[in-house]
Design a protein around this motif. Structure first.
Motif, PDB file in Angstrom:
ATOM      1  N   THR A  18      -8.319   8.118 -14.001  1.00 38.55           N
ATOM      2  CA  THR A  18      -6.970   7.603 -14.287  1.00 38.55           C
ATOM      3  C   THR A  18      -6.108   7.530 -13.029  1.00 38.55           C
ATOM      4  O   THR A  18      -6.105   8.449 -12.222  1.00 38.55           O
ATOM      5  CB  THR A  18      -6.285   8.545 -15.310  1.00 38.55           C
ATOM      6  N   SER A  19      -5.373   6.430 -12.914  1.00 44.22           N
ATOM      7  CA  SER A  19      -4.401   6.276 -11.818  1.00 44.22           C
ATOM      8  C   SER A  19      -3.029   6.030 -12.412  1.00 44.22           C
ATOM      9  O   SER A  19      -2.909   5.442 -13.494  1.00 44.22           O
ATOM     10  CB  SER A  19      -4.760   5.076 -10.942  1.00 44.22           C
ATOM     11  N   GLU A  20      -2.020   6.453 -11.677  1.00 44.38           N
ATOM     12  CA  GLU A  20      -0.633   6.201 -12.090  1.00 44.38           C
ATOM     13  C   GLU A  20       0.040   5.487 -10.950  1.00 44.38           C
ATOM     14  O   GLU A  20       0.068   6.014  -9.838  1.00 44.38           O
ATOM     15  CB  GLU A  20       0.066   7.545 -12.231  1.00 44.38           C
ATOM     16  N   VAL A  21       0.555   4.290 -11.208  1.00 41.08           N
ATOM     17  CA  VAL A  21       1.258   3.562 -10.138  1.00 41.08           C
ATOM     18  C   VAL A  21       2.750   3.610 -10.450  1.00 41.08           C
ATOM     19  O   VAL A  21       3.193   3.061 -11.466  1.00 41.08           O
ATOM     20  CB  VAL A  21       0.775   2.095 -10.029  1.00 41.08           C
ATOM     21  N   THR A  22       3.515   4.267  -9.581  1.00 35.32           N
ATOM     22  CA  THR A  22       4.961   4.359  -9.807  1.00 35.32           C
ATOM     23  C   THR A  22       5.706   3.339  -8.942  1.00 35.32           C
ATOM     24  O   THR A  22       5.120   2.693  -8.080  1.00 35.32           O
ATOM     25  CB  THR A  22       5.476   5.778  -9.480  1.00 35.32           C
ATOM     26  N   ARG A  23       7.004   3.226  -9.184  1.00 35.33           N
ATOM     27  CA  ARG A  23       7.888   2.254  -8.498  1.00 35.33           C
ATOM     28  C   ARG A  23       7.420   0.819  -8.690  1.00 35.33           C
ATOM     29  O   ARG A  23       7.414   0.030  -7.724  1.00 35.33           O
ATOM     30  CB  ARG A  23       7.975   2.559  -6.996  1.00 35.33           C
ATOM     31  N   ILE A  24       7.015   0.501  -9.914  1.00 39.73           N
ATOM     32  CA  ILE A  24       6.467  -0.841 -10.115  1.00 39.73           C
ATOM     33  C   ILE A  24       7.550  -1.907 -10.256  1.00 39.73           C
ATOM     34  O   ILE A  24       7.252  -3.056 -10.523  1.00 39.73           O
ATOM     35  CB  ILE A  24       5.499  -0.905 -11.314  1.00 39.73           C
ATOM     36  N   TYR A  25       8.834  -1.507 -10.026  1.00 42.40           N
ATOM     37  CA  TYR A  25       9.854  -2.566 -10.021  1.00 42.40           C
ATOM     38  C   TYR A  25       9.534  -3.588  -8.938  1.00 42.40           C
ATOM     39  O   TYR A  25       9.915  -4.748  -9.044  1.00 42.40           O
ATOM     40  CB  TYR A  25      11.274  -1.997  -9.856  1.00 42.40           C
ATOM     41  N   HIS A  26       8.820  -3.162  -7.883  1.00 46.62           N
ATOM     42  CA  HIS A  26       8.393  -4.126  -6.856  1.00 46.62           C
ATOM     43  C   HIS A  26       7.499  -5.198  -7.479  1.00 46.62           C
ATOM     44  O   HIS A  26       7.595  -6.373  -7.153  1.00 46.62           O
ATOM     45  CB  HIS A  26       7.594  -3.417  -5.767  1.00 46.62           C
ATOM     46  N   LEU A  27       6.624  -4.745  -8.374  1.00 45.68           N
ATOM     47  CA  LEU A  27       5.663  -5.639  -9.012  1.00 45.68           C
ATOM     48  C   LEU A  27       6.378  -6.661  -9.891  1.00 45.68           C
ATOM     49  O   LEU A  27       6.002  -7.835  -9.944  1.00 45.68           O
ATOM     50  CB  LEU A  27       4.756  -4.768  -9.891  1.00 45.68           C
ATOM     51  N   ASP A  28       7.435  -6.205 -10.562  1.00 48.24           N
ATOM     52  CA  ASP A  28       8.153  -7.082 -11.487  1.00 48.24           C
ATOM     53  C   ASP A  28       8.929  -8.177 -10.762  1.00 48.24           C
ATOM     54  O   ASP A  28       9.422  -9.101 -11.376  1.00 48.24           O
ATOM     55  CB  ASP A  28       9.103  -6.252 -12.371  1.00 48.24           C
ATOM     56  N   ARG A  29       9.022  -8.066  -9.428  1.00 44.29           N
ATOM     57  CA  ARG A  29       9.648  -9.133  -8.657  1.00 44.29           C
ATOM     58  C   ARG A  29       8.762 -10.367  -8.640  1.00 44.29           C
ATOM     59  O   ARG A  29       9.273 -11.476  -8.482  1.00 44.29           O
ATOM     60  CB  ARG A  29       9.861  -8.702  -7.205  1.00 44.29           C
ATOM     61  N   GLY A  30       7.434 -10.153  -8.730  1.00 39.82           N
ATOM     62  CA  GLY A  30       6.559 -11.293  -8.438  1.00 39.82           C
ATOM     63  C   GLY A  30       5.370 -11.538  -9.341  1.00 39.82           C
ATOM     64  O   GLY A  30       4.661 -12.510  -9.133  1.00 39.82           O
TER      65      GLY A  30
END
Ligand code: EPZ
Length: 417
Positions: free
Chosen positions: A385-397
């Protein structure tokens, strides 16, 4: 803040459809300012950067309404010529309102965008070009204040290939008096898309997509409807998602010809790519081979795919050398990829990635848009399992990326922290 939880190790299979291009939509939205009237822009991706651009247009007085992926922009009511720091600092591309405001109203005041995580990213070439077209420009209190009567055509030779600079000057020159010649222009497909929209508005632009763009200024433009091109970087990210998970997927609505440099490198790495009836099939080999890449302006290997390609090379059967030649600080994903067990060293603008047998799931933090994508790709391939945080960057693009990946069989969910 949201995060993604990924249970890796699932081979991706099935069909996925690419959304409209973020980096084509943003300049097209700014170009609507050039003429009063109602524009209908379709195939617009639902993203945070698009919302920011809508906020900028609203702040200028434009009326914007969205219905799914169709956005209607009425620019008749624009009554402000200022884009403030609050808005421009969250998205650099909003600086592209400067030229259109100047061309239509003879004045504009736009915040300087400042640097960002991937590099200093100055706009000196945008400003030099606008000055060559006759704008008077003053930098004051962190803002660019520009004035002009009617802009005048000029010959502009870019010192470096700049996508935003080429787009900005194409917009500003569309209604300038006489002819403008942009030399050493950037050739990215998004520039061609913008030129097509501007020509739909009545502009006379030739040569977009080559290094010499010729613009015959017209006295006025009118609002137009346009369908945005597919997002080539989203498409490329899915190509790598298939490759890194040992998958076999079909990508709909992508233009493979926009991704030649990536496709050649993927084929060198052993990935099978076939295209039929507009659908591109990506089939992973048993083992991915290591290949070297150097990022270059289009048609070279895109910097916006470097982080994702590096994730793939982490599991290749040898060492791969990756040089980043566009932005000076675009290796922030390296230390996060190392948390999955990747073997990567950096020297200057070059990373050496030695393929490892497996990656293991880890908590990681996204640092910018494409870095986020590379971490998701590594998480999809990693054991556990992985957890990717701060994905607001992802929601930009990336529009609904976790839903699209889940549709291909990935075990990925978004949770609120
Ligand atoms: C565009 O940025 C894209 N953004 C970027 O997408 C992309 O990485 C980049 O082009 C390169 O392909 C949009 O289209 C909204 P540049 P842009 O001007 O236009 C230097 C993503 O992940 N330069 O082509 O800002 C600059 O510092 C991103 O979606 C100057 O020196 O890029 C850089 O080193 C992030 N002076 C190089 O040129 C200038 O006035 C290329 O930048 C302008 C640029």
């Amino acid at each position: 803040m949201d995060k993604l939880i990924i249970n890796g190790g699932k081979k991706l299979n099935g069909d996925v459809t690419v959304s409209g291009s973020k980096n084509a939509s943003l300049p097209i939205f700014c170009a609507t300012i050039l003429a009063p009237g109602m524009n209908q822009i379709s195939n617009v991706p639902f993203l945070r950067d698009i919302n920011t651009t809508i906020k900028v247009l609203n702040s200028l007085g434009a009326q914007v309404e969205g219905n799914g992926n169709v956005v209607r922009i009425d620019t008749s009511s624009i009554n402000s010529h200022e884009a403030t720091y609050d808005l421009v600092k969250t998205m650099r591309a909003s600086v592209l309102v400067l030229g259109p405001l100047l061309a239509r109203f003879g004045q504009a005041r736009v915040s300087l965008p400042g640097g960002c995580a991937i590099g200093a990213r100055p706009i000196n070439l945008h400003l030099k070009g606008l000055q060559a077209l006759g704008a008077e420009i003053v930098l004051e209190h962190g803002y660019v204040a520009a004035r002009c009567k009617r802009l005048k055509g000029a010959r502009i030779n870019f010192d470096v290939s700049t996508v935003g600079g080429t787009e900005h000057l194409m917009m500003a020159a569309a209604t300038a008096k006489g002819e403008t010649l942009l030399e050493n222009a950037a050739r990215e497909p998004e520039i061609v898309d913008l030129a097509q929209y501007l020509n739909r508005m009545g502009a006379r632009i030739e040569g977009a997509g080559t290094d010499t763009v010729r613009i015959q200024g017209v006295t006025e433009l009118s609002a137009a409807n346009y369908e945005v091109m597919p997002d080539r970087i989203e498409a490329g990210t899915f190509m790598i998602a298939a490759a890194i998970t040992g998958g076999d997927i079909r990508i709909h609505r992508m233009k493979l010809e926009h991704l030649d440099a990536l496709a050649f490198k993927l084929q060198d790495a052993g990935i099978e790519i076939t295209s039929r009836d507009g659908i591109v099939r990506i089939k992973a080999p048993k083992k991915v081979h290591s290949v070297n890449i150097k990022t270059r302006p289009y048609p070279g290997f895109p910097t916006d795919m470097q982080a994702q390609f590096m994730a793939l090379m982490c599991l290749a059967d040898g060492a791969s050398v990756i040089s980043e030649n566009i932005f000076e600080n675009r290796f922030m994903h390296v230390s996060e990829l190392q948390r999955f067990g990747a073997d990567i060293t950096i020297e200057g603008n070059t990373s050496t990635v030695k393929g490892v047998k497996k990656l293991s799931g880890a908590p990681v933090m996204a640092t910018d848009l494409r870095a986020s994508a590379s971490l998701i790709l590594a998480g999809l391939a990693a054991e556990g399992t992985s957890e990717v945080t701060r994905i607001y960057h992802l929601d930009r693009g990336y529009e609904s990326i976790e839903k699209k990946l889940a549709g291909l069989g990935a075990d990925v969910v978004r949770v609120k922290e």
